[in-house]
Design an enzyme around this catalytic site. Structure first.
Site, mmCIF file in Angstrom:
data_model
loop_
_atom_site.group_PDB
_atom_site.id
_atom_site.type_symbol
_atom_site.label_atom_id
_atom_site.label_comp_id
_atom_site.label_asym_id
_atom_site.label_seq_id
_atom_site.Cartn_x
_atom_site.Cartn_y
_atom_site.Cartn_z
ATOM 1 N N LYS A 68 0.887 -1.173 0.000
ATOM 2 C CA LYS A 68 0.000 0.000 0.000
ATOM 3 C C LYS A 68 0.916 1.211 0.000
ATOM 4 O O LYS A 68 1.440 1.611 1.027
ATOM 5 C CB LYS A 68 -0.879 -0.021 1.263
ATOM 6 N N GLU B 12 -0.506 7.536 -0.756
ATOM 7 C CA GLU B 12 -1.404 8.080 -1.790
ATOM 8 C C GLU B 12 -0.846 9.375 -2.382
ATOM 9 O O GLU B 12 -1.319 9.841 -3.421
ATOM 10 C CB GLU B 12 -2.813 8.309 -1.212
ATOM 11 N N ARG B 13 0.204 9.940 -1.739
ATOM 12 C CA ARG B 13 0.781 11.167 -2.290
ATOM 13 C C ARG B 13 1.832 10.868 -3.370
ATOM 14 O O ARG B 13 2.139 11.716 -4.186
ATOM 15 C CB ARG B 13 1.398 11.998 -1.163
ATOM 16 N N CYS C 243 13.660 10.819 7.330
ATOM 17 C CA CYS C 243 13.557 10.493 8.761
ATOM 18 C C CYS C 243 14.936 10.518 9.405
ATOM 19 O O CYS C 243 15.049 10.455 10.616
ATOM 20 C CB CYS C 243 12.890 9.147 8.956
#
Ligand code: NAD
Length: 494
Positions: free
Chosen positions: A177, A180-181, A285
């Protein structure tokens, strides 16, 4: 190279491309705000199809010898090398980072495929003869079943590959998954996966947002979940997946400090920490977010980093010579700019203020230039909040002990770095600093694929990290066999 994209992205379920029946979201190029494509927000029923396909495929895939399973990975590596430029360009188009940064992340994705090809060695168990007279004991590793990854926006190719190659090589089947960006990169990678002739259902792609995440967390066939993203979502996913009896590993947010001692090589330290703080527009990160200068380093480093920040070339990451691209969305830019204002309101001085920059030709892009805040109060909000943008806060302290104590008082523990010429200081630091990834004269202490990506504290929820041997342990369950054979009929048989 000019690329064309489908108007609407698709899922890849049970070895076939499939059009989602869900709503959709626009996918925007952050450098110029142009529409790249639309991403479907798939439904729970579509996730269910992917999970059932993966569950069906598991029975055959786990029986496929590891030496054959890795042949698909060798082929995947070959295709990724062939399409390297195209995929790197796609990463830049949807994510904004420079082409060199995109190539760097793709190289690390490929490196994980290479390491997972060693699974016939890495997945071995162990055994011991005669644990009692005539009795032997073995520990073997078996795959879990269906596993899934929920990925963040900032490394669209690399982060799913911290997990996927190992899951597959160990005999699991998989669901990805993407964020979505930035869903386009994974769409292109699945065009390569489609050419592998894998058995149907072994790897599946389901696009969507948090609704699909909920469906993944609750699906009974999904046995293991890897998540990478922000800490609040990591915490939520960890607890809900665990409550549903799943194996789960969640890598969260960060607020990475670097300490600069007076004996550090100033030129090298400035160059490396600028790359850490402003590379990928601070959306890593492992980005340095706080620079703690000790003693005399205060003056020399502050001046040098301000000059480097101010001269960094910002623009469209596809253009040669650009050193920093845009941040991911207009909302992200607004959030970063309001955090800079918060820092100033809390008493920090902006040595370099990167708000509202003019980038000729890219007036609609989501740009923030490198920003350096001086005299940041360690107790202030700006010193504690993950900004996830190109902002470096300077804190000045008198000793390495005070600097380490400040680091260890923080909420996160993703990375901490020290810049020095002193071996004794380096040893003290790596021994005492409470972070899972440590850099000594390194600005982005990103572990190679054969080491675990080791966040601590609120940067990680779980036990086993991504990459390398940790991934093999995460994607397998141990079975212990204790075995005895009667000697009664021995002479009659032979
Ligand atoms: P995010 O948490 O917003 O999203 C990550 C994923 O979770 C996406 O796929 C998204 O669809 C999903 N999601 C978002 N909100 C959700 C919700 N409420 N419920 C269920 N699912 C949800 O993270 P992001 O903005 O994409 O990525 C940036 C963050 O990721 C930063 O905090 C960064 O530090 C972190 N990050 C951590 C690492 C690491 O290794 N520790 C690596 C990369 C990024």
């Amino acid at each position: 190279m000019t690329q064309t994209h489908p108007a609407m992205l698709q899922n890849y379920i049970n070895g076939q491309w499939s059009v989602s029946v869900g709503e959709s979201l626009p996918v925007i190029n952050p450098a110029n705000a142009e529409l790249l494509t639309q991403v479907p927000l798939s439904t729970a029923a579509e996730l269910n199809q992917a999970a059932e396909a993966a569950a069906t495929a598991f029975s055959t895939w786990r029986r496929t010898p590891a030496t054959q399973r890795i042949q698909y990975l060798f082929r995947l590596k070959g295709l990724m090398e062939e399409q390297f430029e195209m995929i790197a360009q796609t990463i830049t188009l949807e994510c904004g980072k420079t082409l060199d940064e995109s190539k760097g992340e793709l190289r690390r994705a490929i490196e994980n495929v290479e390491i997972a090809c060693g699974i016939p060695m890495m997945m071995q168990g162990n055994n011991f003869e005669d644990i009692a007279s005539g009795i032997d004991e073995f520990m073997i590793r078996q795959p879990l079943g269906v596993a899934a990854v929920i990925a963040p926006f900032n490394f669209p190719s690399m982060i799913p590959f911290w997990f996927l190659p190992y899951a597959l090589a160990c005999g699991n089947t998989y669901i990805i998954k993407p964020s979505e960006r930035v869903p386009l990169t994974m769409q292109k990678l699945f065009q390569l996966i489609d050419q592998l002739d894998l058995p149907k259902g072994v790897i599946n792609l389901v696009n969507g947002d948090k609704q699909i995440v909920e469906a993944i967390l609750d699906h009974p066939a999904i046995r293991a979940i890897s998540f990478v993203g922000s800490t609040p979502v990591a915490r939520y996913i960890y607890s809900r997946a665990a409550a549903n009896g799943k194996r789960v590993q969640c890598q969260g947010g960060a607020k990475n400090p670097v300490i600069i001692l007076p004996d550090a090589d100033l030129e090298m330290t400035t160059r490396i920490t600028a790359d850490s703080a402003f590379g990928c527009a601070g959306q890593r990160c492992l980005a340095a977010s706080i620079a703690i200068t000790v003693g005399e380093a205060r003056h020399s480093y502050s001046a040098a980093i301000a000059e480097t920040a101010a001269s960094r070339k910002v623009g469209n990451g596809l253009e040669a010579g650009v050193q920093m691209g845009p941040v991911i969305t207009a909302l992200s830019r607004q959030r970063i700019e309001s955090l800079i204002q918060l820092g100033i309101d809390e008493g920090a001085t902006p040595l370099v203020d990167g708000r509202s920059p003019q980038i000729p030709g890219y007036e609609q892009g989501h740009f923030v230039r490198p920003t350096v805040l001086q005299n940041v109060d360690p107790a202030s909000e700006i010193a504690k909040t993950e900004i996830f943008g190109p902002v470096l806060s300077l804190i000045h302290l008198d000793s390495i002990e005070a600097a380490i104590a400040l680091i260890n008082s923080g909420q996160y523990g993703n990375m901490a770095c020290l810049f020095t010429d002193s071996g004794a200081a380096a040893r003290k630091f790596r021994y005492e600093a409470e972070a899972g990834n440590i850099g000594i004269n390194i600005g982005v202490a990103a572990p190679m694929a054969f080491f675990p990506f080791s966040g601590w504290k609120d940067s990680f929820f779980g036990d086993l990290h991504g990459q390398g041997q940790h991934a093999v342990e995460f994607f397998t369950q141990t079975k212990v066999v204790v075995e005895r054979w009667s000697q009664k009929n021995w002479s009659r048989q032979f």
